[in-house]
Write a protein that holds these residues in place. Structure first.
Motif, PDB file in Angstrom:
ATOM      1  N   UNK A  19       0.828  -1.206   0.000  1.00  0.00           N
ATOM      2  CA  UNK A  19       0.000   0.000   0.000  1.00  0.00           C
ATOM      3  C   UNK A  19       0.859   1.251   0.000  1.00  0.00           C
ATOM      4  N   UNK A  20       0.260   2.367  -0.395  1.00  0.00           N
ATOM      5  CA  UNK A  20       0.918   3.673  -0.318  1.00  0.00           C
ATOM      6  C   UNK A  20       0.369   4.425   0.886  1.00  0.00           C
ATOM      7  N   UNK A  21       1.247   5.059   1.628  1.00  0.00           N
ATOM      8  CA  UNK A  21       0.805   5.921   2.723  1.00  0.00           C
ATOM      9  C   UNK A  21       0.630   7.320   2.168  1.00  0.00           C
ATOM     10  N   UNK A  22      -0.513   7.919   2.458  1.00  0.00           N
ATOM     11  CA  UNK A  22      -0.836   9.255   1.974  1.00  0.00           C
ATOM     12  C   UNK A  22      -1.002  10.169   3.177  1.00  0.00           C
ATOM     13  N   UNK A  23      -0.398  11.358   3.102  1.00  0.00           N
ATOM     14  CA  UNK A  23      -0.513  12.353   4.168  1.00  0.00           C
ATOM     15  C   UNK A  23      -1.025  13.662   3.582  1.00  0.00           C
ATOM     16  N   UNK A  24      -1.478  14.524   4.444  1.00  0.00           N
ATOM     17  CA  UNK A  24      -1.982  15.829   4.031  1.00  0.00           C
ATOM     18  C   UNK A  24      -0.937  16.886   4.359  1.00  0.00           C
ATOM     19  N   UNK A  25      -0.478  17.616   3.340  1.00  0.00           N
ATOM     20  CA  UNK A  25       0.507  18.684   3.514  1.00  0.00           C
ATOM     21  C   UNK A  25      -0.012  19.931   2.823  1.00  0.00           C
ATOM     22  N   UNK A  26      -0.355  20.956   3.571  1.00  0.00           N
ATOM     23  CA  UNK A  26      -0.819  22.208   2.985  1.00  0.00           C
ATOM     24  C   UNK A  26      -2.080  22.050   2.159  1.00  0.00           C
ATOM     25  N   UNK A  27      -2.965  21.173   2.580  1.00  0.00           N
ATOM     26  CA  UNK A  27      -4.219  20.968   1.865  1.00  0.00           C
ATOM     27  C   UNK A  27      -4.111  20.064   0.651  1.00  0.00           C
ATOM     28  N   UNK A  28      -2.927  19.482   0.448  1.00  0.00           N
ATOM     29  CA  UNK A  28      -2.695  18.610  -0.712  1.00  0.00           C
ATOM     30  C   UNK A  28      -2.344  17.203  -0.233  1.00  0.00           C
ATOM     31  N   UNK A  29      -2.857  16.210  -0.949  1.00  0.00           N
ATOM     32  CA  UNK A  29      -2.541  14.817  -0.642  1.00  0.00           C
ATOM     33  C   UNK A  29      -1.193  14.469  -1.258  1.00  0.00           C
ATOM     34  N   UNK A  30      -0.285  13.957  -0.433  1.00  0.00           N
ATOM     35  CA  UNK A  30       1.059  13.616  -0.890  1.00  0.00           C
ATOM     36  C   UNK A  30       1.371  12.175  -0.519  1.00  0.00           C
ATOM     37  N   UNK A  31       2.135  11.500  -1.368  1.00  0.00           N
ATOM     38  CA  UNK A  31       2.582  10.141  -1.067  1.00  0.00           C
ATOM     39  C   UNK A  31       3.761  10.240  -0.110  1.00  0.00           C
ATOM     40  N   UNK A  33       6.555   8.258   0.706  1.00  0.00           N
ATOM     41  CA  UNK A  33       7.307   7.112   0.158  1.00  0.00           C
ATOM     42  C   UNK A  33       7.869   6.180   1.238  1.00  0.00           C
ATOM     43  N   UNK A  34       8.476   6.764   2.265  1.00  0.00           N
ATOM     44  CA  UNK A  34       9.125   5.940   3.289  1.00  0.00           C
ATOM     45  C   UNK A  34       8.256   5.737   4.527  1.00  0.00           C
ATOM     46  N   UNK A  35       7.038   6.284   4.500  1.00  0.00           N
ATOM     47  CA  UNK A  35       6.090   6.157   5.619  1.00  0.00           C
ATOM     48  C   UNK A  35       6.681   6.676   6.927  1.00  0.00           C
ATOM     49  N   UNK A  36       7.328   7.850   6.848  1.00  0.00           N
ATOM     50  CA  UNK A  36       7.957   8.422   8.035  1.00  0.00           C
ATOM     51  C   UNK A  36       7.500   9.851   8.343  1.00  0.00           C
ATOM     52  N   UNK A  37       6.701  10.452   7.467  1.00  0.00           N
ATOM     53  CA  UNK A  37       6.268  11.826   7.716  1.00  0.00           C
ATOM     54  C   UNK A  37       5.346  11.872   8.928  1.00  0.00           C
ATOM     55  N   UNK A  38       5.423  12.951   9.693  1.00  0.00           N
ATOM     56  CA  UNK A  38       4.584  13.050  10.890  1.00  0.00           C
ATOM     57  C   UNK A  38       3.110  13.277  10.545  1.00  0.00           C
ATOM     58  N   UNK A  39       2.266  12.978  11.490  1.00  0.00           N
ATOM     59  CA  UNK A  39       0.833  13.214  11.324  1.00  0.00           C
ATOM     60  C   UNK A  39       0.093  11.965  10.902  1.00  0.00           C
ATOM     61  N   UNK A  40      -1.196  12.142  10.729  1.00  0.00           N
ATOM     62  CA  UNK A  40      -2.056  11.025  10.331  1.00  0.00           C
ATOM     63  C   UNK A  40      -1.742  10.593   8.913  1.00  0.00           C
ATOM     64  N   UNK A  41      -1.900   9.329   8.662  1.00  0.00           N
ATOM     65  CA  UNK A  41      -1.698   8.795   7.329  1.00  0.00           C
ATOM     66  C   UNK A  41      -2.878   7.936   6.925  1.00  0.00           C
ATOM     67  N   UNK A  42      -3.119   7.862   5.648  1.00  0.00           N
ATOM     68  CA  UNK A  42      -4.157   6.987   5.098  1.00  0.00           C
ATOM     69  C   UNK A  42      -3.463   6.050   4.114  1.00  0.00           C
ATOM     70  N   UNK A  43      -3.905   4.819   4.074  1.00  0.00           N
ATOM     71  CA  UNK A  43      -3.273   3.817   3.225  1.00  0.00           C
ATOM     72  C   UNK A  43      -4.190   3.479   2.064  1.00  0.00           C
TER      73      UNK A  43
END
Length: 85
Positions: A19-31, A33-43
């Protein structure tokens, strides 16, 4: 033990590596890649079907607890790049 996550679109459980982990950054959905960005994630599965399903149902906004509709274009562009390779 293998980490298992649930796709926000099709609700199928899969190994984290599939699966890809998706996070929200500045109102934009971003992948994430390494599943290490802080905050909530959606798969989500890295398929056009799951991406379109998640966007149309508002699954990302709900999973990421975002108000309004996030911009999915960066995610769509990244997925297109992945599918072309």
């Amino acid at each position: 033990m293998v980490a298992v996550r649930t796709c926000v679109a099709c609700r199928q459980r899969a190994e984290r590596a599939e699966l890809l982990r998706v996070v929200l950054r500045g109102g934009r959905l971003m992948v994430d890649e390494r599943a290490v960005l802080p905050g909530r994630g959606a798969w989500v599965h890295p398929t056009r079907r799951c991406l379109e399903l998640a966007v149309s149902r508002g699954s990302f906004a709900r999973a990421l607890r975002a108000s309004g509709k996030p911009d999915a274009s960066p995610l769509e562009n990244r997925l297109k790049t992945l599918m072309d390779n």
